[in-house]
Motif scaffolding. Structure first.
Motif, PDB file in Angstrom:
ATOM      1  N   ALA A  10     -20.661 -34.785 -36.667  1.00  0.00           N
ATOM      2  CA  ALA A  10     -19.292 -34.455 -36.255  1.00  0.00           C
ATOM      3  C   ALA A  10     -18.309 -34.666 -37.398  1.00  0.00           C
ATOM      4  O   ALA A  10     -17.405 -33.841 -37.611  1.00  0.00           O
ATOM      5  CB  ALA A  10     -18.891 -35.283 -35.037  1.00  0.00           C
ATOM      6  N   VAL A  29     -16.007 -24.052 -34.789  1.00  0.00           N
ATOM      7  CA  VAL A  29     -17.274 -24.520 -34.232  1.00  0.00           C
ATOM      8  C   VAL A  29     -17.682 -23.537 -33.146  1.00  0.00           C
ATOM      9  O   VAL A  29     -16.973 -23.372 -32.154  1.00  0.00           O
ATOM     10  CB  VAL A  29     -17.141 -25.952 -33.672  1.00  0.00           C
ATOM     11  CG1 VAL A  29     -18.419 -26.368 -32.952  1.00  0.00           C
ATOM     12  CG2 VAL A  29     -16.802 -26.939 -34.788  1.00  0.00           C
ATOM     13  N   ARG A  32     -21.116 -26.826 -30.366  1.00  0.00           N
ATOM     14  CA  ARG A  32     -20.993 -28.243 -30.699  1.00  0.00           C
ATOM     15  C   ARG A  32     -22.316 -28.927 -30.379  1.00  0.00           C
ATOM     16  O   ARG A  32     -22.806 -28.864 -29.262  1.00  0.00           O
ATOM     17  CB  ARG A  32     -19.868 -28.888 -29.900  1.00  0.00           C
ATOM     18  CG  ARG A  32     -19.637 -30.322 -30.273  1.00  0.00           C
ATOM     19  CD  ARG A  32     -18.472 -30.920 -29.486  1.00  0.00           C
ATOM     20  NE  ARG A  32     -18.311 -32.297 -29.848  1.00  0.00           N
ATOM     21  CZ  ARG A  32     -17.538 -32.741 -30.835  1.00  0.00           C
ATOM     22  NH1 ARG A  32     -16.853 -31.885 -31.536  1.00  0.00           N
ATOM     23  NH2 ARG A  32     -17.460 -34.020 -31.098  1.00  0.00           N
ATOM     24  N   ASP A  35     -23.092 -35.392 -31.795  1.00  0.00           N
ATOM     25  CA  ASP A  35     -22.098 -35.936 -32.723  1.00  0.00           C
ATOM     26  C   ASP A  35     -22.712 -36.743 -33.858  1.00  0.00           C
ATOM     27  O   ASP A  35     -22.200 -36.744 -34.972  1.00  0.00           O
ATOM     28  CB  ASP A  35     -21.101 -36.832 -31.984  1.00  0.00           C
ATOM     29  CG  ASP A  35     -20.083 -36.039 -31.195  1.00  0.00           C
ATOM     30  OD1 ASP A  35     -19.985 -34.816 -31.389  1.00  0.00           O
ATOM     31  OD2 ASP A  35     -19.373 -36.658 -30.383  1.00  0.00           O
ATOM     32  N   TRP A  95     -25.672 -27.882 -34.134  1.00  0.00           N
ATOM     33  CA  TRP A  95     -24.304 -27.432 -34.399  1.00  0.00           C
ATOM     34  C   TRP A  95     -24.374 -26.054 -35.035  1.00  0.00           C
ATOM     35  O   TRP A  95     -25.236 -25.799 -35.883  1.00  0.00           O
ATOM     36  CB  TRP A  95     -23.626 -28.344 -35.415  1.00  0.00           C
ATOM     37  CG  TRP A  95     -23.183 -29.665 -34.931  1.00  0.00           C
ATOM     38  CD1 TRP A  95     -23.953 -30.780 -34.795  1.00  0.00           C
ATOM     39  CD2 TRP A  95     -21.865 -30.052 -34.553  1.00  0.00           C
ATOM     40  NE1 TRP A  95     -23.187 -31.826 -34.350  1.00  0.00           N
ATOM     41  CE2 TRP A  95     -21.905 -31.405 -34.200  1.00  0.00           C
ATOM     42  CE3 TRP A  95     -20.659 -29.368 -34.472  1.00  0.00           C
ATOM     43  CZ2 TRP A  95     -20.782 -32.093 -33.777  1.00  0.00           C
ATOM     44  CZ3 TRP A  95     -19.533 -30.052 -34.066  1.00  0.00           C
ATOM     45  CH2 TRP A  95     -19.596 -31.404 -33.719  1.00  0.00           C
TER      46      TRP A  95
END
Length: 113
Positions: A10, A29, A32, A35, A95
């Motif tokens: 992230a 993004v 997502r 993280d 991601w």
């Protein structure tokens, strides 16, 4: 910072978005991921034209590199969509960030590797 400490996915994505935006490009993004440790794929565009897909991968010296992956730009949007769908099925923590700026691959490599 400890020798084995690393930045989260992230944090890396946020830094890349800020850097591209500061240089007059567009970064968003698309998907997502996790993280902390999600794999990062970069969709590179220049003036809206897809120029390549790149993955952040660990290399042998303990650092990271940005490597081409997926279909070639000339294979078309459908091939890209199918590749991304397969990757997302096998890795839900993935991601995907889209960069529209000249030399998107260089920006990504300098920021997240």
């Amino acid at each position: 910072m400890a020798a084995d400490a690393r930045l989260t996915s992230a944090t890396l994505v946020a830094a890349l978005r800020r850097r591209v935006t500061a240089e007059g490009g567009f970064a968003t993004v698309v998907v997502r991921g996790d993280d902390i440790s999600g794999v990062i794929l970069v969709q590179a565009l220049e003036r809206g034209r897809f120029t390549g897909l790149f993955e952040r991968v660990p290399n042998l010296d303990g650092n990271y590199a940005l490597m081409p992956c997926g279909p070639a730009p000339e294979d078309g949007a459908e091939a890209l969509d199918q590749y991304i769908a397969r990757r997302r099925r096998s890795d839900p923590d993935l991601w995907i960030i889209e960069l529209d700026i000249p030399n998107a691959e260089r920006f990504a490599a300098e920021t997240i590797c």
